[in-house]
Motif scaffolding. Structure first.
Motif, PDB file in Angstrom:
ATOM      1  N   GLY A 291       0.792  -1.219   0.000  1.00 50.75           N
ATOM      2  CA  GLY A 291       0.000   0.000   0.000  1.00 50.75           C
ATOM      3  C   GLY A 291       0.823   1.266   0.000  1.00 50.75           C
ATOM      4  N   TYR A 292       0.156   2.321  -0.367  1.00 50.53           N
ATOM      5  CA  TYR A 292       0.792   3.633  -0.542  1.00 50.53           C
ATOM      6  C   TYR A 292       1.262   4.227   0.778  1.00 50.53           C
ATOM      7  CZ  TYR A 292       0.830   8.677  -1.469  1.00 50.53           C
ATOM      8  OH  TYR A 292       1.164   9.994  -1.542  1.00 50.53           O
ATOM      9  N   LYS A 293       0.367   4.280   1.771  1.00 50.21           N
ATOM     10  CA  LYS A 293       0.704   4.912   3.048  1.00 50.21           C
ATOM     11  C   LYS A 293       1.834   4.193   3.757  1.00 50.21           C
ATOM     12  CE  LYS A 293      -3.668   7.060   4.390  1.00 50.21           C
ATOM     13  NZ  LYS A 293      -4.773   6.986   5.357  1.00 50.21           N
ATOM     14  N   SER A 294       1.766   2.870   3.814  1.00 50.17           N
ATOM     15  CA  SER A 294       2.804   2.119   4.513  1.00 50.17           C
ATOM     16  C   SER A 294       4.131   2.141   3.747  1.00 50.17           C
ATOM     17  CB  SER A 294       2.357   0.686   4.768  1.00 50.17           C
ATOM     18  OG  SER A 294       2.087   0.043   3.558  1.00 50.17           O
ATOM     19  N   THR A 295       4.072   2.251   2.423  1.00 54.60           N
ATOM     20  CA  THR A 295       5.294   2.393   1.628  1.00 54.60           C
ATOM     21  C   THR A 295       5.997   3.703   1.986  1.00 54.60           C
ATOM     22  OG1 THR A 295       4.400   1.105  -0.200  1.00 54.60           O
ATOM     23  CG2 THR A 295       6.216   2.557  -0.711  1.00 54.60           C
ATOM     24  N   LEU A 296       5.222   4.786   2.081  1.00 52.06           N
ATOM     25  CA  LEU A 296       5.806   6.075   2.467  1.00 52.06           C
ATOM     26  C   LEU A 296       6.377   6.025   3.887  1.00 52.06           C
ATOM     27  CD1 LEU A 296       3.408   8.788   0.990  1.00 52.06           C
ATOM     28  CD2 LEU A 296       5.539   7.905   0.065  1.00 52.06           C
ATOM     29  N   LYS A 297       5.686   5.326   4.793  1.00 51.60           N
ATOM     30  CA  LYS A 297       6.183   5.205   6.168  1.00 51.60           C
ATOM     31  C   LYS A 297       7.529   4.493   6.219  1.00 51.60           C
ATOM     32  CE  LYS A 297       1.736   5.171   8.539  1.00 51.60           C
ATOM     33  NZ  LYS A 297       0.733   4.321   9.197  1.00 51.60           N
ATOM     34  N   THR A 298       7.658   3.393   5.478  1.00 49.36           N
ATOM     35  CA  THR A 298       8.933   2.665   5.489  1.00 49.36           C
ATOM     36  C   THR A 298      10.040   3.469   4.816  1.00 49.36           C
ATOM     37  OG1 THR A 298       8.353   1.473   3.461  1.00 49.36           O
ATOM     38  CG2 THR A 298       7.893   0.372   5.554  1.00 49.36           C
ATOM     39  N   LEU A 299       9.682   4.249   3.792  1.00 46.56           N
ATOM     40  CA  LEU A 299      10.688   5.097   3.137  1.00 46.56           C
ATOM     41  C   LEU A 299      11.157   6.207   4.068  1.00 46.56           C
ATOM     42  CD1 LEU A 299       9.268   5.385  -0.479  1.00 46.56           C
ATOM     43  CD2 LEU A 299      11.471   4.431   0.170  1.00 46.56           C
ATOM     44  N   ARG A 300      10.209   6.813   4.799  1.00 44.18           N
ATOM     45  CA  ARG A 300      10.576   7.890   5.727  1.00 44.18           C
ATOM     46  C   ARG A 300      11.436   7.375   6.872  1.00 44.18           C
ATOM     47  NH1 ARG A 300       5.250  10.239   4.867  1.00 44.18           N
ATOM     48  NH2 ARG A 300       4.503   9.001   6.599  1.00 44.18           N
ATOM     49  N   SER A 301      11.143   6.161   7.343  1.00 45.29           N
ATOM     50  CA  SER A 301      11.907   5.597   8.455  1.00 45.29           C
ATOM     51  C   SER A 301      13.232   4.992   7.994  1.00 45.29           C
ATOM     52  CB  SER A 301      11.081   4.539   9.188  1.00 45.29           C
ATOM     53  OG  SER A 301      10.814   3.455   8.333  1.00 45.29           O
ATOM     54  N   GLY A 302      13.407   4.831   6.688  1.00 49.28           N
ATOM     55  CA  GLY A 302      14.662   4.307   6.152  1.00 49.28           C
ATOM     56  C   GLY A 302      14.760   2.791   6.191  1.00 49.28           C
TER      57      GLY A 302
ATOM     58  N   GLU B  82       5.626  10.999  -6.042  1.00 50.74           N
ATOM     59  CA  GLU B  82       5.896  11.197  -4.620  1.00 50.74           C
ATOM     60  C   GLU B  82       6.687  10.020  -4.047  1.00 50.74           C
ATOM     61  OE1 GLU B  82       3.602  12.411  -0.487  1.00 50.74           O
ATOM     62  OE2 GLU B  82       2.419  11.842  -2.236  1.00 50.74           O
ATOM     63  N   ILE B  83       6.305   8.806  -4.415  1.00 50.54           N
ATOM     64  CA  ILE B  83       7.038   7.621  -3.950  1.00 50.54           C
ATOM     65  C   ILE B  83       8.462   7.636  -4.492  1.00 50.54           C
ATOM     66  CG2 ILE B  83       7.160   5.099  -4.125  1.00 50.54           C
ATOM     67  CD1 ILE B  83       4.079   5.098  -4.149  1.00 50.54           C
ATOM     68  N   GLU B  84       8.614   8.002  -5.772  1.00 48.32           N
ATOM     69  CA  GLU B  84       9.951   8.069  -6.370  1.00 48.32           C
ATOM     70  C   GLU B  84      10.814   9.119  -5.680  1.00 48.32           C
ATOM     71  OE1 GLU B  84       8.923   8.826 -10.409  1.00 48.32           O
ATOM     72  OE2 GLU B  84       8.822   6.694 -10.924  1.00 48.32           O
ATOM     73  N   TYR B  85      10.219  10.242  -5.309  1.00 46.65           N
ATOM     74  CA  TYR B  85      10.955  11.304  -4.626  1.00 46.65           C
ATOM     75  C   TYR B  85      11.440  10.839  -3.255  1.00 46.65           C
ATOM     76  CZ  TYR B  85      12.022  15.769  -2.438  1.00 46.65           C
ATOM     77  OH  TYR B  85      12.661  16.781  -1.777  1.00 46.65           O
ATOM     78  N   TYR B  86      10.547  10.227  -2.476  1.00 46.04           N
ATOM     79  CA  TYR B  86      10.927   9.693  -1.168  1.00 46.04           C
ATOM     80  C   TYR B  86      12.003   8.617  -1.307  1.00 46.04           C
ATOM     81  CZ  TYR B  86       7.471  11.954   1.852  1.00 46.04           C
ATOM     82  OH  TYR B  86       6.757  12.860   2.587  1.00 46.04           O
ATOM     83  N   ALA B  87      11.887   7.777  -2.332  1.00 49.78           N
ATOM     84  CA  ALA B  87      12.873   6.721  -2.556  1.00 49.78           C
ATOM     85  C   ALA B  87      14.231   7.303  -2.920  1.00 49.78           C
ATOM     86  CB  ALA B  87      12.394   5.788  -3.657  1.00 49.78           C
ATOM     87  N   MET B  88      14.220   8.396  -3.687  1.00 54.88           N
ATOM     88  CA  MET B  88      15.469   9.053  -4.050  1.00 54.88           C
ATOM     89  C   MET B  88      16.148   9.629  -2.801  1.00 54.88           C
ATOM     90  SD  MET B  88      16.757  12.456  -4.786  1.00 54.88           S
ATOM     91  CE  MET B  88      15.243  13.342  -4.929  1.00 54.88           C
ATOM     92  N   LEU B  89      15.351  10.211  -1.917  1.00 50.97           N
ATOM     93  CA  LEU B  89      15.916  10.753  -0.678  1.00 50.97           C
ATOM     94  C   LEU B  89      16.448   9.641   0.226  1.00 50.97           C
ATOM     95  CD1 LEU B  89      13.296  13.506   0.258  1.00 50.97           C
ATOM     96  CD2 LEU B  89      15.579  13.836  -0.692  1.00 50.97           C
ATOM     97  N   ALA B  90      15.767   8.512   0.250  1.00 58.53           N
ATOM     98  CA  ALA B  90      16.162   7.390   1.105  1.00 58.53           C
ATOM     99  C   ALA B  90      17.204   6.494   0.443  1.00 58.53           C
ATOM    100  CB  ALA B  90      14.931   6.570   1.469  1.00 58.53           C
ATOM    101  N   LYS B  91      17.597   6.828  -0.797  1.00 54.69           N
ATOM    102  CA  LYS B  91      18.544   6.028  -1.573  1.00 54.69           C
ATOM    103  C   LYS B  91      18.074   4.579  -1.708  1.00 54.69           C
ATOM    104  CE  LYS B  91      22.572   8.841  -0.414  1.00 54.69           C
ATOM    105  NZ  LYS B  91      21.953   9.780   0.519  1.00 54.69           N
TER     106      LYS B  91
END
Length: 112
Positions: free
Chosen positions: A30-41, A59-68
């Motif tokens: 899911g979208y929300k939990s994917t963003l949560k795991t990306l934010r937490s690294g 948005e997911i791609e941007y968070y993934a880029m920040l989290a490498k």
């Protein structure tokens, strides 16, 4: 006729690797939990379906880029991705936190 067969084989291998992750690894659907795991690294790989809305996808791609974190664009739609995960519902995105026995992260979904 050769390229469609190759695409089919690639889809087969990503589906089999995904099934192994579902069985032996840790993941969030899911979208929300994917963003949560990306934010937490915690995320190692993010898979996005082909018919995910563009704003969500970016948005997911941007968070993934920040989290490498690497991102794989799944060839099928959200129904196909849900089926590949062994679920009876649609999945627009998923985050793999622990691949388990699968080599989905080491080899990369693109290098098949």
């Amino acid at each position: 006729m050769a390229p469609p067969k190759k695409v089919k084989k690639t889809a087969e291998t990503i589906n089999s690797r995904l099934a192994l992750v579902m069985k032996s690894g840790k993941y969030t659907l899911g979208y929300k939990s994917t963003l949560k795991t990306l934010r937490s690294g915690k995320s190692k790989l993010v898979i996005i379906s082909s018919n995910c809305p563009p704003l969500r996808k970016s948005e997911i791609e941007y968070y993934a880029m920040l989290a490498k974190t690497s991102v794989h664009h799944y060839a099928g739609g959200n129904v196909d991705l849900g089926t590949a995960c062994g679920k009876f519902y649609r999945v627009s995105s998923l985050s793999i936190t622990d691949p388990g026995d699968s080599d989905i992260i080491r080899s990369g979904p693109e290098a098949q």
